[in-house]
Design a protein around this motif. Sequence first.
Motif, PDB file in Angstrom:
ATOM      1  N   LEU A  71       0.859  -1.182   0.000  1.00  7.15           N
ATOM      2  CA  LEU A  71       0.000   0.000   0.000  1.00  7.15           C
ATOM      3  C   LEU A  71       0.893   1.228   0.000  1.00  7.15           C
ATOM      4  CD1 LEU A  71      -2.516   1.716   0.296  1.00  7.15           C
ATOM      5  CD2 LEU A  71      -2.647   1.045   2.725  1.00  7.15           C
ATOM      6  N   ILE A  72       1.034   1.813  -1.194  1.00  2.00           N
ATOM      7  CA  ILE A  72       1.781   3.071  -1.321  1.00  2.00           C
ATOM      8  C   ILE A  72       0.827   4.196  -0.952  1.00  2.00           C
ATOM      9  CG2 ILE A  72       2.905   4.650  -2.940  1.00  2.00           C
ATOM     10  CD1 ILE A  72       3.940   2.240  -4.467  1.00  2.00           C
ATOM     11  N   SER A  73       1.216   5.001   0.003  1.00  2.07           N
ATOM     12  CA  SER A  73       0.312   6.027   0.523  1.00  2.07           C
ATOM     13  C   SER A  73      -0.194   6.935  -0.589  1.00  2.07           C
ATOM     14  CB  SER A  73       0.996   6.848   1.618  1.00  2.07           C
ATOM     15  OG  SER A  73       2.190   7.420   1.155  1.00  2.07           O
ATOM     16  N   SER A  74      -1.445   7.309  -0.468  1.00  9.01           N
ATOM     17  CA  SER A  74      -2.080   8.206  -1.428  1.00  9.01           C
ATOM     18  C   SER A  74      -1.345   9.540  -1.471  1.00  9.01           C
ATOM     19  CB  SER A  74      -3.542   8.431  -1.017  1.00  9.01           C
ATOM     20  OG  SER A  74      -4.086   9.566  -1.649  1.00  9.01           O
ATOM     21  N   SER A  75      -1.398  10.187  -2.615  1.00  8.86           N
ATOM     22  CA  SER A  75      -0.749  11.498  -2.761  1.00  8.86           C
ATOM     23  C   SER A  75      -1.675  12.646  -2.367  1.00  8.86           C
ATOM     24  CB  SER A  75      -0.295  11.687  -4.215  1.00  8.86           C
ATOM     25  OG  SER A  75      -1.411  11.635  -5.086  1.00  8.86           O
ATOM     26  N   GLU A  76      -2.910  12.315  -2.026  1.00  4.52           N
ATOM     27  CA  GLU A  76      -3.898  13.354  -1.725  1.00  4.52           C
ATOM     28  C   GLU A  76      -3.922  13.652  -0.228  1.00  4.52           C
ATOM     29  OE1 GLU A  76      -7.536  13.200  -4.389  1.00  4.52           O
ATOM     30  OE2 GLU A  76      -6.817  11.137  -4.598  1.00  4.52           O
ATOM     31  N   VAL A  77      -2.997  14.509   0.183  1.00  2.00           N
ATOM     32  CA  VAL A  77      -2.873  14.876   1.590  1.00  2.00           C
ATOM     33  C   VAL A  77      -4.193  15.482   2.083  1.00  2.00           C
ATOM     34  CG1 VAL A  77      -1.627  16.325   3.244  1.00  2.00           C
ATOM     35  CG2 VAL A  77      -0.404  15.246   1.338  1.00  2.00           C
ATOM     36  N   GLY A  78      -4.636  15.015   3.238  1.00  5.10           N
ATOM     37  CA  GLY A  78      -5.912  15.478   3.780  1.00  5.10           C
ATOM     38  C   GLY A  78      -7.029  14.486   3.520  1.00  5.10           C
ATOM     39  N   GLN A  79      -6.843  13.634   2.518  1.00  6.27           N
ATOM     40  CA  GLN A  79      -7.836  12.601   2.200  1.00  6.27           C
ATOM     41  C   GLN A  79      -7.272  11.196   2.378  1.00  6.27           C
ATOM     42  OE1 GLN A  79      -9.964  13.436  -1.584  1.00  6.27           O
ATOM     43  NE2 GLN A  79      -8.836  15.358  -1.620  1.00  6.27           N
ATOM     44  N   ARG A  80      -6.000  11.138   2.771  1.00  8.24           N
ATOM     45  CA  ARG A  80      -5.306   9.855   2.826  1.00  8.24           C
ATOM     46  C   ARG A  80      -5.946   8.852   3.782  1.00  8.24           C
ATOM     47  NH1 ARG A  80       1.013  11.829   3.268  1.00  8.24           N
ATOM     48  NH2 ARG A  80       1.565  11.553   1.069  1.00  8.24           N
ATOM     49  N   ALA A  81      -6.267   9.286   4.976  1.00  6.11           N
ATOM     50  CA  ALA A  81      -6.747   8.345   5.987  1.00  6.11           C
ATOM     51  C   ALA A  81      -7.989   7.597   5.494  1.00  6.11           C
ATOM     52  CB  ALA A  81      -7.037   9.070   7.292  1.00  6.11           C
ATOM     53  N   ALA A  82      -8.956   8.338   4.974  1.00  5.61           N
ATOM     54  CA  ALA A  82     -10.181   7.701   4.476  1.00  5.61           C
ATOM     55  C   ALA A  82      -9.878   6.785   3.302  1.00  5.61           C
ATOM     56  CB  ALA A  82     -11.197   8.771   4.062  1.00  5.61           C
ATOM     57  N   GLN A  83      -8.982   7.216   2.424  1.00 10.21           N
ATOM     58  CA  GLN A  83      -8.638   6.407   1.259  1.00 10.21           C
ATOM     59  C   GLN A  83      -7.910   5.131   1.674  1.00 10.21           C
ATOM     60  OE1 GLN A  83      -6.486   9.063  -1.327  1.00 10.21           O
ATOM     61  NE2 GLN A  83      -8.325  10.146  -1.990  1.00 10.21           N
ATOM     62  N   HIS A  84      -7.006   5.237   2.625  1.00  7.39           N
ATOM     63  CA  HIS A  84      -6.276   4.063   3.089  1.00  7.39           C
ATOM     64  C   HIS A  84      -7.213   3.082   3.800  1.00  7.39           C
ATOM     65  CE1 HIS A  84      -2.352   6.652   3.203  1.00  7.39           C
ATOM     66  NE2 HIS A  84      -2.744   6.354   1.976  1.00  7.39           N
ATOM     67  N   ARG A  85      -8.203   3.627   4.499  1.00  9.72           N
ATOM     68  CA  ARG A  85      -9.181   2.756   5.158  1.00  9.72           C
ATOM     69  C   ARG A  85      -9.912   1.904   4.122  1.00  9.72           C
ATOM     70  NH1 ARG A  85     -11.431   6.288   7.884  1.00  9.72           N
ATOM     71  NH2 ARG A  85     -10.478   5.882   9.910  1.00  9.72           N
ATOM     72  N   ASN A  86     -10.246   2.514   2.996  1.00 11.48           N
ATOM     73  CA  ASN A  86     -10.915   1.760   1.928  1.00 11.48           C
ATOM     74  C   ASN A  86     -10.058   0.583   1.463  1.00 11.48           C
ATOM     75  OD1 ASN A  86     -13.160   3.470   1.827  1.00 11.48           O
ATOM     76  ND2 ASN A  86     -12.252   4.793   0.265  1.00 11.48           N
ATOM     77  N   VAL A  87      -8.762   0.838   1.288  1.00 15.01           N
ATOM     78  CA  VAL A  87      -7.858  -0.205   0.795  1.00 15.01           C
ATOM     79  C   VAL A  87      -7.691  -1.313   1.836  1.00 15.01           C
ATOM     80  CG1 VAL A  87      -5.541  -0.710  -0.076  1.00 15.01           C
ATOM     81  CG2 VAL A  87      -6.644   1.452  -0.673  1.00 15.01           C
ATOM     82  N   ILE A  88      -7.531  -0.926   3.084  1.00 19.14           N
ATOM     83  CA  ILE A  88      -7.349  -1.929   4.145  1.00 19.14           C
ATOM     84  C   ILE A  88      -8.609  -2.776   4.311  1.00 19.14           C
ATOM     85  CG2 ILE A  88      -6.948  -2.233   6.634  1.00 19.14           C
ATOM     86  CD1 ILE A  88      -5.178   0.351   6.429  1.00 19.14           C
ATOM     87  N   ASN A  89      -9.774  -2.134   4.258  1.00 22.95           N
ATOM     88  CA  ASN A  89     -11.031  -2.888   4.327  1.00 22.95           C
ATOM     89  C   ASN A  89     -11.141  -3.852   3.153  1.00 22.95           C
ATOM     90  OD1 ASN A  89     -11.794  -1.565   6.654  1.00 22.95           O
ATOM     91  ND2 ASN A  89     -13.157  -0.112   5.633  1.00 22.95           N
ATOM     92  N   ALA A  90     -10.759  -3.391   1.967  1.00 21.73           N
ATOM     93  CA  ALA A  90     -10.820  -4.232   0.770  1.00 21.73           C
ATOM     94  C   ALA A  90      -9.862  -5.410   0.901  1.00 21.73           C
ATOM     95  CB  ALA A  90     -10.472  -3.407  -0.467  1.00 21.73           C
ATOM     96  N   ALA A  91      -8.674  -5.140   1.448  1.00 21.29           N
ATOM     97  CA  ALA A  91      -7.690  -6.208   1.627  1.00 21.29           C
ATOM     98  C   ALA A  91      -8.220  -7.282   2.568  1.00 21.29           C
ATOM     99  CB  ALA A  91      -6.385  -5.619   2.167  1.00 21.29           C
ATOM    100  N   ARG A  92      -8.885  -6.859   3.625  1.00 19.61           N
ATOM    101  CA  ARG A  92      -9.455  -7.829   4.566  1.00 19.61           C
ATOM    102  C   ARG A  92     -10.549  -8.650   3.892  1.00 19.61           C
ATOM    103  NH1 ARG A  92     -10.186  -4.651   9.190  1.00 19.61           N
ATOM    104  NH2 ARG A  92     -12.138  -3.927   8.303  1.00 19.61           N
ATOM    105  N   ALA A  93     -11.389  -7.970   3.120  1.00 18.69           N
ATOM    106  CA  ALA A  93     -12.479  -8.668   2.426  1.00 18.69           C
ATOM    107  C   ALA A  93     -11.957  -9.645   1.378  1.00 18.69           C
ATOM    108  CB  ALA A  93     -13.413  -7.654   1.777  1.00 18.69           C
ATOM    109  N   ALA A  94     -10.837  -9.296   0.756  1.00 18.43           N
ATOM    110  CA  ALA A  94     -10.284 -10.131  -0.321  1.00 18.43           C
ATOM    111  C   ALA A  94      -9.384 -11.254   0.204  1.00 18.43           C
ATOM    112  CB  ALA A  94      -9.501  -9.260  -1.298  1.00 18.43           C
ATOM    113  N   GLY A  95      -9.112 -11.247   1.510  1.00 23.06           N
ATOM    114  CA  GLY A  95      -8.289 -12.307   2.083  1.00 23.06           C
ATOM    115  C   GLY A  95      -6.789 -12.098   1.938  1.00 23.06           C
ATOM    116  N   VAL A  96      -6.375 -10.849   1.758  1.00 25.96           N
ATOM    117  CA  VAL A  96      -4.939 -10.552   1.673  1.00 25.96           C
ATOM    118  C   VAL A  96      -4.271 -10.949   2.985  1.00 25.96           C
ATOM    119  CG1 VAL A  96      -3.241  -8.685   1.497  1.00 25.96           C
ATOM    120  CG2 VAL A  96      -5.246  -8.704  -0.011  1.00 25.96           C
ATOM    121  N   LYS A  97      -3.086 -11.568   2.885  1.00 30.86           N
ATOM    122  CA  LYS A  97      -2.437 -12.128   4.073  1.00 30.86           C
ATOM    123  C   LYS A  97      -1.303 -11.257   4.626  1.00 30.86           C
ATOM    124  CE  LYS A  97      -3.510 -16.960   2.954  1.00 30.86           C
ATOM    125  NZ  LYS A  97      -4.469 -16.646   1.879  1.00 30.86           N
ATOM    126  N   PHE A  98      -0.899 -10.230   3.901  1.00 31.87           N
ATOM    127  CA  PHE A  98       0.195  -9.362   4.370  1.00 31.87           C
ATOM    128  C   PHE A  98       0.120  -8.023   3.658  1.00 31.87           C
ATOM    129  CE2 PHE A  98       4.563  -7.719   3.641  1.00 31.87           C
ATOM    130  CZ  PHE A  98       4.955  -7.510   4.959  1.00 31.87           C
TER     131      PHE A  98
END
Length: 282
Positions: A71-98
């Motif tokens: 997960l390369i951090s988003s370039s959109e400062v100020g919106q990163r946290a919400a965007q990263h949450r989307n990716v982490i939630n997606a990773a959990r749903a998809a069964g990503v292991k690391f």
Amino acid sequence: MIAITGATGQLGHFVIESLLKTVPASQIVAIVRNPAKADALASLGVVVRQADYTDEAAFTAALAGVEKLLLISSSEVGQRAAQHRNVINAARAAGVKFIAYTSLLHADTSPLGLHAEHVETEKMLADSGIPYALLRNGWYSENYLASAPAALAHGVFIGAAGEGKIASATRADYAAAAARVVSEEGHAGNVYELAGDSAYTLSELAAELAKQSGKNVVYQNLSEADFAAALKGFGLPDGLADMLADSDTGASKGGLFDDSRTLSTLIGRPTTPIAESVKVIL
């Protein structure tokens, strides 16, 4: 399979270039916002999938069959946290292991305003239940060298970092570390504080520019407010100018310095000296 977010970005393409040395292209998933920009990757056999940090459902689909994610951090400062949450939630749903995440050098104690969203993302990862590693990247040498042409033209390199030491490295250096961590076993649970082997002040950088170019270049230290105003005068967006000025102030407080040599240890070679980076841009 190993997936890379922001795969056509300034850091992402170096990561894939490094991964291709040890990982079959068919096992690399490049997640991009605009697939048209990834034609070169596709031609190498890299799997290209479309997803945007703002679209959790699209990311869940893009991560199908993926075991490891950078997960390369988003370039959109100020919106990163919400965007990263989307990716982490997606990773959990998809069964990503690391997950390996590109955070900020000493994020938990950093004086840079940028640290807040990185700390928030680090907590999300800790709460996710997915094994992860933190790649706390220091400054990219390219960040400062982008100002070199103007400095050479006007004879002045401006900033607000005072005599703060900056232990930068190139994007390719950081990318090599990311590629290793996301492709090897045994990195889960680790926090890597990554920075260049050697450090310099902006006065020393100006002197190096002068030495190699044969032109007179001096460093002029400004207040944070004056530096931000100057950057805006050069046409930079307000948010970016304010962030860069804040980061320089953070550098003056030691926020961009680390002498642990963790990065060079991780990549198995010295990091690229700033003098070498100056030579390349000249």
